[in-house]
Enzyme design. Structure first.
Site, PDB file in Angstrom:
ATOM      1  N   GLU A 430       1.111  -1.120  -0.106  1.00  0.00           N
ATOM      2  CA  GLU A 430      -0.024   0.217  -0.214  1.00  0.00           C
ATOM      3  C   GLU A 430       1.079   1.192  -0.126  1.00  0.00           C
ATOM      4  O   GLU A 430       0.123   2.220   0.604  1.00  0.00           O
ATOM      5  CB  GLU A 430      -1.071   0.067   1.514  1.00  0.00           C
TER       6      GLU A 430
HETATM    7  C1  LIG Z   1       2.157  -9.158   0.891  1.00  0.00           C
HETATM    8  C2  LIG Z   1       2.227  -8.421  -0.064  1.00  0.00           C
HETATM    9  C3  LIG Z   1       0.838  -8.175  -1.202  1.00  0.00           C
HETATM   10  C4  LIG Z   1       0.658  -7.204  -1.875  1.00  0.00           C
HETATM   11  N1  LIG Z   1      -0.251  -6.920  -2.177  1.00  0.00           N
HETATM   12  C5  LIG Z   1      -0.491  -6.222  -3.576  1.00  0.00           C
HETATM   13  C6  LIG Z   1      -1.735  -6.297  -3.994  1.00  0.00           C
HETATM   14  O1  LIG Z   1      -2.556  -6.335  -3.409  1.00  0.00           O
HETATM   15  N2  LIG Z   1      -1.891  -5.450  -5.411  1.00  0.00           N
HETATM   16  C7  LIG Z   1      -0.453  -4.923  -6.315  1.00  0.00           C
HETATM   17  O2  LIG Z   1      -0.828  -3.946  -6.868  1.00  0.00           O
HETATM   18  N3  LIG Z   1       0.277  -4.513  -5.584  1.00  0.00           N
HETATM   19  C8  LIG Z   1       0.842  -5.654  -3.934  1.00  0.00           C
HETATM   20  N4  LIG Z   1       1.689  -5.609  -3.664  1.00  0.00           N
HETATM   21  C9  LIG Z   1       3.163  -5.116  -4.201  1.00  0.00           C
HETATM   22  C10 LIG Z   1       3.025  -3.673  -3.512  1.00  0.00           C
HETATM   23  O3  LIG Z   1       2.384  -2.854  -2.877  1.00  0.00           O
HETATM   24  C11 LIG Z   1       4.827  -3.108  -3.881  1.00  0.00           C
HETATM   25  O4  LIG Z   1       5.652  -4.618  -3.087  1.00  0.00           O
HETATM   26  C12 LIG Z   1       5.028  -2.191  -2.931  1.00  0.00           C
HETATM   27  O5  LIG Z   1       4.496  -1.141  -3.328  1.00  0.00           O
HETATM   28  C13 LIG Z   1       6.690  -2.136  -2.626  1.00  0.00           C
HETATM   29  O6  LIG Z   1       7.084  -1.705  -4.225  1.00  0.00           O
HETATM   30  P1  LIG Z   1       8.059  -2.889  -4.870  1.00  0.00           P
HETATM   31  O7  LIG Z   1       8.033  -3.654  -4.424  1.00  0.00           O
HETATM   32  O8  LIG Z   1       8.628  -2.849  -6.458  1.00  0.00           O
HETATM   33  O9  LIG Z   1       9.526  -1.724  -4.152  1.00  0.00           O
HETATM   34  P2  LIG Z   1      10.565  -0.840  -4.828  1.00  0.00           P
HETATM   35  O10 LIG Z   1       9.375   0.375  -5.616  1.00  0.00           O
HETATM   36  O11 LIG Z   1      11.291  -1.539  -5.872  1.00  0.00           O
HETATM   37  O12 LIG Z   1      11.219  -0.071  -3.692  1.00  0.00           O
HETATM   38  C14 LIG Z   1      12.303  -0.094  -3.113  1.00  0.00           C
HETATM   39  C15 LIG Z   1      13.068   0.412  -1.650  1.00  0.00           C
HETATM   40  O13 LIG Z   1      13.014   1.396  -2.892  1.00  0.00           O
HETATM   41  C16 LIG Z   1      11.942   2.611  -2.297  1.00  0.00           C
HETATM   42  N5  LIG Z   1      11.836   3.483  -3.050  1.00  0.00           N
HETATM   43  C17 LIG Z   1      10.940   3.427  -4.261  1.00  0.00           C
HETATM   44  N6  LIG Z   1      11.337   4.405  -5.346  1.00  0.00           N
HETATM   45  C18 LIG Z   1      11.062   5.202  -4.346  1.00  0.00           C
HETATM   46  C19 LIG Z   1      11.363   7.548  -4.497  1.00  0.00           C
HETATM   47  N7  LIG Z   1      10.728   7.508  -5.284  1.00  0.00           N
HETATM   48  N8  LIG Z   1      11.790   7.739  -3.310  1.00  0.00           N
HETATM   49  C20 LIG Z   1      12.581   7.150  -2.133  1.00  0.00           C
HETATM   50  N9  LIG Z   1      11.942   5.941  -2.176  1.00  0.00           N
HETATM   51  C21 LIG Z   1      11.719   4.799  -3.284  1.00  0.00           C
HETATM   52  C22 LIG Z   1      10.696   2.067  -1.425  1.00  0.00           C
HETATM   53  O14 LIG Z   1      10.360   2.500  -0.209  1.00  0.00           O
HETATM   54  C23 LIG Z   1      11.654   1.015  -0.485  1.00  0.00           C
HETATM   55  O15 LIG Z   1      12.095   0.798   0.777  1.00  0.00           O
HETATM   56  C24 LIG Z   1       2.250  -7.034  -2.483  1.00  0.00           C
HETATM   57  C25 LIG Z   1       3.016  -6.813  -1.742  1.00  0.00           C
HETATM   58  C26 LIG Z   1       3.385  -7.836  -0.985  1.00  0.00           C
HETATM   59  C27 LIG Z   1       5.088  -8.405  -0.768  1.00  0.00           C
END
Ligand SMILES: Cc1cc2nc3c(=O)[nH]c(=O)nc-3n(C[C@H](O)[C@H](O)[C@H](O)COP(=O)(O)OP(=O)(O)OC[C@H]3O[C@@H](n4cnc5c(N)ncnc54)[C@H](O)[C@@H]3O)c2cc1C
Length: 571
Positions: A430
């Site tokens: 989220e």
């Molecule tokens: C168990 C689980 C359930 C989930 N359920 C859903 C779901 O139902 N629907 C759905 O669509 N998604 C879902 N997700 C996805 C989840 O919302 C994402 O994992 C999350 O938004 C982070 O994206 P990412 O994993 O690609 O991390 P990344 O975006 O790669 O982030 C990696 C790190 O970099 C930081 N970062 C990234 N961009 C920036 C920025 N611009 N500025 C500063 N810091 C930054 C982040 O804070 C984090 O610490 C789920 C994930 C999990 C693990």
């Protein structure tokens, strides 16, 4: 170890801390009388204690699994879902025209938090549906509303949200799922989505996916995104299920926790979808769902914290180890000062986080009921704080719960570790907590800090009033609010966004700390000489001072953050 839903705490907060009477006084929520509110809390509490809590361990031990393309959920989950659906808990806040109860978000948040404390993995299913219901209520066509809302609200069908793709996580604008107009009012959706919570299951007959995708020629980034409703089975006009749609589960993720919640990789191969909201208006529509879910996820953190606290307290009440000189001691580890420190911190932080989340929900209700811009701004400002602080409290409390158990905390059978593993993701999904903090210091301060200033005025007015009654609590809250005001004004004056973002996380936590002090002070005023005053004193004397270090960190800006080169970081 049984879970006991904290119904009394919610009743106290409603009556004495978050001014729920204001919500009840509006025409829109006039049916949420005190009797109704109490009955809802009590009934939900029973569901949590008796039906949902027994499902928490089985979900961990027997994760959801994929069998021949179909997801099988953990033992007992289908019955748990049935109880949630038949109790009307999916549609608690939904429009009565489609079968919902139309109750305030304040009450919904309380119920959702209790369900999370009882069984987080299962509670994620109604939370996803609630978000979808709200998005459809606001943005879908009348036909879609008439066909889908009654089913979703009754829990016959469930909802998901599909944003994330391998290359598009926090940066949703990078998504590449495609939508093509088929000329018959439908769209063909093609692409892969990952991490989709409750993407498939066997607890209800249909799964409705809200999917973000891009139409041909749409601009890059978030501006070019549209939102589509893509059901697993395409419904006939009478709501009966028709043929299977072109969507399937490719695999389920193996996670460190939250095992009962199926987290799916979804493949869409020309699946039939219906547009929700205008073309390229997808982000606005999805934000309705995301804001709802952000507050809900904050509540998940608090719910798990409550479960972990109850677990740790029960252990401490039994475990005998060492002696202390405490008069009237229990002879258990509860007598040790450090164990008391841990338990008091857990309890005080849970109260602060819960009060902040309810204040946010109350502002959402007042915004809905009155349409007043000030309430809307307050709700928007409090949402990232409620999400991030609620989930941090979940992680901190669950972690401390393991520590209270000593070695037994590291042994899976006690169940203490499950809280810690399950809640970890709440700070990630989220919108990570880092993204929440950036939202707070950027978008939520585009008003020049007005929403923040109004909250600080309210805190200081309360502290002024409390000065004669509880001077030792009122003064530190007033001082903390003044320090926060200074840094807020400094932050608003920073034009360089990297400077703002560098301190966003400590700033958000400092704001939560100060809000927590204010809300504890209100509780103390309502219970002078009682246990709530004692808990407030613990929080204000020992936890509130953390804001000083946090604000210093926030005000340091980006200075020094980039002073090591990538090579030096690796050296
Ligand atoms: C168990 C689980 C359930 C989930 N359920 C859903 C779901 O139902 N629907 C759905 O669509 N998604 C879902 N997700 C996805 C989840 O919302 C994402 O994992 C999350 O938004 C982070 O994206 P990412 O994993 O690609 O991390 P990344 O975006 O790669 O982030 C990696 C790190 O970099 C930081 N970062 C990234 N961009 C920036 C920025 N611009 N500025 C500063 N810091 C930054 C982040 O804070 C984090 O610490 C789920 C994930 C999990 C693990």
């Amino acid at each position: 170890m049984p879970y006991h839903a904290p119904v009394d705490d919610f009743s106290f907060l409603f009556d004495h801390v978050v001014d729920f009477a204001q919500v009840q006084a509006t025409e829109r929520f006039s049916e949420a009388t005190s009797d109704v509110t109490q009955a809802i809390l009590t009934e939900a509490g029973k569901l949590c204690d008796e039906v949902l809590a027994p499902l928490q361990r089985p979900g961990d031990l027997h994760p959801a699994r994929l069998e021949n393309g179909v997801v099988r959920t953990s033992p007992g989950y289908a019955d748990g879902w049935k109880a949630i659906a038949e109790g009307g808990w999916v549609g608690i806040a939904a429009d009565p025209e489609f079968g919902g109860m139309g109750l305030p978000m304040t009450l919904t948040s309380a119920v959702n938090e209790m369900m999370s404390g009882a069984c987080l993995s299962l509670q994620l299913a109604p939370l996803m549906s609630q978000g979808q219901i709200e998005a459809l209520e606001h943005h879908a066509s009348d036909e879609i509303k008439a066909l889908y809302l009654p089913k979703l609200i009754a829990g016959e069908w469930t909802g998901t949200m599909n944003l994330t793709e391998p290359q598009a996580g926090s940066d949703v604008g990078a998504l590449s799922t495609k939508a093509e107009d088929q000329g018959d009012g439908t769209y063909a959706i093609t692409g892969q989505k990952i991490y989709i919570s409750w993407g498939d299951h066997d607890v209800a007959e249909n799964v409705c996916h809200l999917v973000l995708a891009r139409l041909p020629g749409a601009p890059a980034g978030t501006r070019g995104i549209s939102l589509f409703l893509v059901p697993k089975f395409i419904p006939n006009e009478d709501g009966s299920l028709g043929k299977a749609n072109g969507v399937k589960v490719v695999s389920l993720e193996h996670k460190i926790g939250l095992h009962g919640s199926p987290t799916a990789v979804m493949q869409y191969d020309g699946a039939t979808g219906w547009l929700v909201g205008p073309e390229q208006g997808g982000m606005a529509a999805m934000f309705t769902m995301m804001n709802n879910a952000r507050l809900g996820v904050g509540g998940q953190g608090i719910g798990v914290a409550e479960g972990a606290y109850q677990h740790a307290l029960a252990y401490a009440q039994e475990r005998k180890q060492g002696k202390t000189a405490v008069d009237g001691g229990t002879g258990t580890i509860l007598d040790h000062a450090d164990v008391r420190r841990m338990l008091m911190t857990m309890k005080a932080d849970i109260f602060a986080a819960r009060a902040i989340a309810l204040s946010c929900a109350m502002a959402i209700d007042m915004a809905h009921a009155t349409g007043a811009a000030e309430w809307e701004a307050r709700a928007a400002f409090l949402t990232p704080i409620a999400k991030a602080f609620g989930t941090e409290t979940g992680m901190d409390v669950a972690e401390t719960g393991v520590q209270v158990h000593g070695g037994m905390g590291f042994i899976e059978e006690t169940g203490a570790a499950q809280f810690s593993r399950d809640v970890r993701v709440t700070a990630i999904y989220e919108g990570t907590n880092g993204i929440q903090a950036m939202d707070l210091v950027a978008r939520k301060m585009m008003d020049g800090g007005e929403a923040a200033a109004r909250l600080l005025d309210e805190i200081e007015a309360c502290a002024e009033e409390a000065r004669s009654l509880l001077p030792d609590l009122a003064e530190p809250v007033w001082q903390a609010s003044e320090s926060l005001r200074e840094v807020t004004e400094w932050l608003v004056a920073q034009q360089d966004m990297t400077t703002r973002f560098a301190g966003a996380v400590p700033y958000l936590r400092a704001f939560a700390r100060v809000l927590g002090g204010y809300l504890h002070l209100k509780a103390a005023l309502a219970d002078q000489g009682g246990a709530r005053e004692a808990l407030a004193r613990f929080y204000i004397r020992r936890l509130l001072p953390e804001h000083v270090g946090l604000l210093a960190h926030a005000q340091a800006g980006a200075e020094g953050l980039y002073s090591l080169s990538p090579d030096e970081l690796a050296a």
